[in-house]
Scaffold this motif. Structure first.
Motif, short mmCIF file in Angstrom:
data_model
loop_
_atom_site.label_atom_id
_atom_site.label_comp_id
_atom_site.label_asym_id
_atom_site.label_seq_id
_atom_site.Cartn_x
_atom_site.Cartn_y
_atom_site.Cartn_z
N ARG A 44 6.23 3.34 31.57
CA ARG A 44 5.47 4.03 30.52
C ARG A 44 3.99 4.03 30.87
O ARG A 44 3.46 3.03 31.35
N PHE A 45 3.38 5.13 30.63
CA PHE A 45 1.95 5.27 30.88
C PHE A 45 1.30 5.91 29.64
O PHE A 45 1.96 6.65 28.92
N PRO A 46 0.03 5.65 29.41
CA PRO A 46 -0.64 6.24 28.25
C PRO A 46 -0.98 7.71 28.50
O PRO A 46 -2.12 8.07 28.75
N ASP A 57 -4.99 11.70 38.23
CA ASP A 57 -4.29 10.44 37.91
C ASP A 57 -3.26 10.67 36.80
O ASP A 57 -2.18 10.08 36.82
N LEU A 60 -0.16 12.12 38.25
CA LEU A 60 0.64 11.10 38.94
C LEU A 60 1.49 10.30 37.94
O LEU A 60 2.71 10.17 38.12
N VAL A 64 5.61 10.32 37.57
CA VAL A 64 6.41 9.09 37.66
C VAL A 64 7.35 8.98 36.45
O VAL A 64 8.53 8.65 36.59
N GLN A 67 10.20 11.55 36.87
CA GLN A 67 11.17 11.11 37.87
C GLN A 67 12.10 10.06 37.28
O GLN A 67 13.31 10.08 37.50
N GLU B 14 -0.72 -2.03 30.54
CA GLU B 14 -0.40 -0.66 30.91
C GLU B 14 -1.38 -0.20 31.99
O GLU B 14 -2.44 -0.77 32.16
N ILE B 15 -0.94 0.82 32.70
CA ILE B 15 -1.77 1.32 33.80
C ILE B 15 -2.49 2.55 33.28
O ILE B 15 -1.97 3.65 33.31
N SER B 16 -3.68 2.35 32.77
CA SER B 16 -4.39 3.48 32.18
C SER B 16 -5.66 3.80 32.94
O SER B 16 -6.24 2.94 33.59
N GLY B 17 -6.11 5.03 32.83
CA GLY B 17 -7.41 5.47 33.29
C GLY B 17 -7.87 4.87 34.60
O GLY B 17 -7.29 5.10 35.66
N LEU B 20 -5.34 2.84 36.76
CA LEU B 20 -4.42 3.67 37.54
C LEU B 20 -5.13 4.22 38.77
O LEU B 20 -4.54 4.27 39.87
N ASN B 21 -6.37 4.61 38.59
CA ASN B 21 -7.14 5.15 39.71
C ASN B 21 -7.31 4.10 40.82
O ASN B 21 -7.15 4.41 42.00
N ARG B 24 -3.86 3.44 42.44
CA ARG B 24 -3.49 4.59 43.26
C ARG B 24 -4.27 4.62 44.57
O ARG B 24 -3.69 4.78 45.65
N VAL B 37 3.93 6.13 47.10
CA VAL B 37 2.96 5.72 46.08
C VAL B 37 3.54 5.95 44.68
O VAL B 37 3.44 5.08 43.81
N GLN B 38 4.17 7.09 44.47
CA GLN B 38 4.80 7.38 43.17
C GLN B 38 5.86 6.34 42.85
O GLN B 38 5.95 5.84 41.73
N ILE B 41 4.21 2.99 41.96
CA ILE B 41 3.59 3.00 40.63
C ILE B 41 4.67 2.98 39.55
O ILE B 41 4.51 2.34 38.51
#
Lengths: 112, 148
Positions: A44-46, A57, A60, A64, A67, B14-17, B20-21, B24, B37-38, B41
């Motif tokens: 889960r991502f925001p 980003d 991406l 994910v 997928q 969580e992987i935010s903003g 995530l950058n 990545r 990479v996908q 993540i």
């Protein structure tokens, strides 16, 4: 589900893009929670937090999640939604249409 | 009496903003393969849904902290920093973890150059050689252990 927000986003229009990002985030949250109710956990991502001026980003994280949903629902592997150039109007609308059909497919399989 | 200003807690689940950058860019630097990479993540996104796994961020470094036992954590690093800044971020990360009650930090790397980074922190890091499963096979790695 507000499918209009997913389909009526206009190239270069920040307001409609923000409406799209919000509705898309709502739908992804619903998909993930429905899957979780059935015992399947996906990343889960925001996705409701996106900077329209720096979308890479977000694309991406969004890819994910798609997928993971495709895998969890045994859907055919989704097209790579990162493989696009949103600066090109035609590519942008192709992406919107492809993405809309993915959401309709997921809604149908989940019975939402 | 007014309270002194405090920094926001660096923990995230969580992987935010920005996080995530950083992740990545770090993975792209190691792998260069967007599909890989996908996948990585996605794996990280799943790990963060398990209780006890958190991300902490200092500067442009992100540390995945996984609780292995009470007071014991395993840490993985994502960073695109210069070595000098990375060393400072390690020190900040270790100090933070000690402050919240961690007694033992373990991390792994297959890059021998990381030994120099670990030593440059000035922290009493013990370095061992071991094997760890990576991508379905056992590979030799260096194990770094810091105990408080």
């Amino acid at each position: 589900m507000n499918m209009d927000a997913l389909s009526m986003v206009r190239h270069g229009d920040v307001d409609s893009l923000q409406a799209f990002i919000f509705e898309n985030g709502v739908q992804h949250k619903t998909f993930a929670e429905t899957l979780m109710d059935n015992g399947t956990v996906i990343p889960r991502f925001p996705l409701m937090d996106a900077n329209p001026n720096d979308i890479e980003d977000w694309l991406l994280a969004h890819q994910v999640e798609h997928q993971a949903m495709a895998s969890a629902l045994n859907l055919s592997n989704p097209v790579n939604l990162m493989d696009t150039n949103w600066n090109d109007e035609a590519s942008f609308y192709d992406w919107v249409n492809t993405h809309l059909s993915l959401h309709q497919q997921i809604l149908s399989v989940l019975g939402i | 009496m007014p309270m002194p200003p405090t920094s926001p807690p660096p923990e995230k689940n969580e992987i935010s903003g920005k996080v995530l950058n950083i992740v990545r860019n770090s993975l792209m630097g190691e792998s260069k393969d967007p599909a890989q990479v996908q996948k990585l993540i996605g794996s990280l996104g799943l790990l963060l849904q398990q209780p006890g796994n958190k991300l902490i961020q200092f500067g442009n470094s992100v540390f995945l902290v996984m609780v292995k036992a009470p007071g014991e954590v395993e840490v993985h690093t994502f960073s695109a920093e210069t070595p000098e800044n990375l060393i400072q971020n390690y020190i900040k990360g270790a100090t933070y973890l000690q402050k919240i009650g961690v007694k033992k930090i373990t991390t792994y790397s297959d890059n021998p150059a990381f030994q120099k980074v670990a030593k440059s922190t000035g922290l009493p890091v013990k370095i061992n050689q071991t094997v760890k499963q990576q991508g379905g096979e056992m590979k030799p790695v260096y194990e770094y252990v810091l105990e408080f």
